[in-house]
Design an enzyme around this catalytic site. Sequence first.
Site, mmCIF file in Angstrom:
data_model
loop_
_atom_site.group_PDB
_atom_site.id
_atom_site.type_symbol
_atom_site.label_atom_id
_atom_site.label_comp_id
_atom_site.label_asym_id
_atom_site.label_seq_id
_atom_site.Cartn_x
_atom_site.Cartn_y
_atom_site.Cartn_z
ATOM 1 N N ASN A 9 0.872 -1.178 0.000
ATOM 2 C CA ASN A 9 0.000 0.000 0.000
ATOM 3 C C ASN A 9 0.909 1.228 0.000
ATOM 4 O O ASN A 9 1.492 1.565 1.022
ATOM 5 C CB ASN A 9 -0.902 -0.014 1.240
ATOM 6 N N HIS A 94 -9.425 1.389 5.137
ATOM 7 C CA HIS A 94 -8.121 1.583 5.795
ATOM 8 C C HIS A 94 -8.289 2.560 6.958
ATOM 9 O O HIS A 94 -9.077 3.506 6.880
ATOM 10 C CB HIS A 94 -7.096 2.113 4.790
ATOM 11 N N GLU A 166 -5.017 -4.743 10.788
ATOM 12 C CA GLU A 166 -4.008 -3.690 10.916
ATOM 13 C C GLU A 166 -4.260 -2.910 12.215
ATOM 14 O O GLU A 166 -5.044 -1.939 12.210
ATOM 15 C CB GLU A 166 -4.093 -2.721 9.731
ATOM 16 N N GLY A 234 5.044 1.404 4.363
ATOM 17 C CA GLY A 234 6.291 2.119 4.096
ATOM 18 C C GLY A 234 7.296 1.351 3.246
ATOM 19 O O GLY A 234 7.849 1.897 2.281
HETATM 20 P P1 13P Z 1 3.358 0.418 7.503
HETATM 21 O O1 13P Z 1 3.852 -0.888 6.907
HETATM 22 O O2 13P Z 1 4.095 1.621 6.995
HETATM 23 O O3 13P Z 1 3.273 0.348 8.990
HETATM 24 O O4 13P Z 1 1.849 0.631 6.981
HETATM 25 C C1 13P Z 1 0.932 -0.406 7.094
HETATM 26 C C2 13P Z 1 -0.280 -0.030 6.348
HETATM 27 O O5 13P Z 1 -0.962 0.926 6.675
HETATM 28 C C3 13P Z 1 -0.636 -0.835 5.171
HETATM 29 O O6 13P Z 1 -1.927 -0.572 4.750
#
Ligand code: 13P
Length: 256
Positions: A9, A94, A166, A234
């Site tokens: 993402n 999200h 998440e 990230g």
């Molecule tokens: P990070 O891997 O940057 O923590 O982000 C996770 C995310 O929000 C994927 O949708």
Amino acid sequence: MQNKVIIGNQKMNVTAGQTRKFLNVFVPAVEHINYQIGICVPYTSLAVCKRALKDTNVIFGAQNVSEFERGAYTGEVSSEMLADIGCKMTLVGHSERRKYFSEQNSQINNKIKQNLRYNIVSVLCIGESKRERTAGQTQNILCKQLDECLSGLYENELDNIIIAYEPIWAIGTGQTATAKQIEEAVDYIRKEISRLYNDKASKNIIVLYGGSVKPDNVKSFMGIKNLNGFLVGGVSLDAKAFSELIQVYAGKSNKK
Ligand code: 13P
């Protein structure tokens, strides 16, 4: 969809030109991977993905979709438009959309229903905040999100749904959930799917974890039973790091 999956993402971080450069490095680096790889890009990068990912093993998707079919909804992009450009999936719900755009479970439910009409897989993101976890509310939050976002969906439609657990406190913070916390949440999600549908649906649904997953820590999550893969933020911006993570998960890297 295969049952081992990694999806990136990239959030609001790349121009179309940057996506082209990213894919030039990324696609050759993962072409031998035999599980499902996907990348969710900004709308403006979708056309680049359509061209660059033709006849590759990488699918692409959007990060959001309208809850409406069509009409006077200025600024919205519909499931039909996404299907037309070759999108195979979109993220829905999200936590950043819930937080900054006040997205509600009922709207997320509408988005999933729109996607189903156009055969687009919805990657449904759910998870609790730090405060909710500390208050012992994690399961209640997951339960409410699942019940309301999946409301009215038939069992066969779950083939087009992926659940991404998440926890909000683990996103972009470098603070991952522990393997035990992830395993507990995934078990709970499957239990809830079993309650809403049945054991077969619970066993078959794809469940991912997202939150600060990196090439260095992905191994520590590989033993989690009932987890099908990862949603990566990230790290998915860096073609080398993301392909390294994907190779570690495939068991093809020397990374400890
Ligand atoms: P990070 O891997 O940057 O923590 O982000 C996770 C995310 O929000 C994927 O949708």
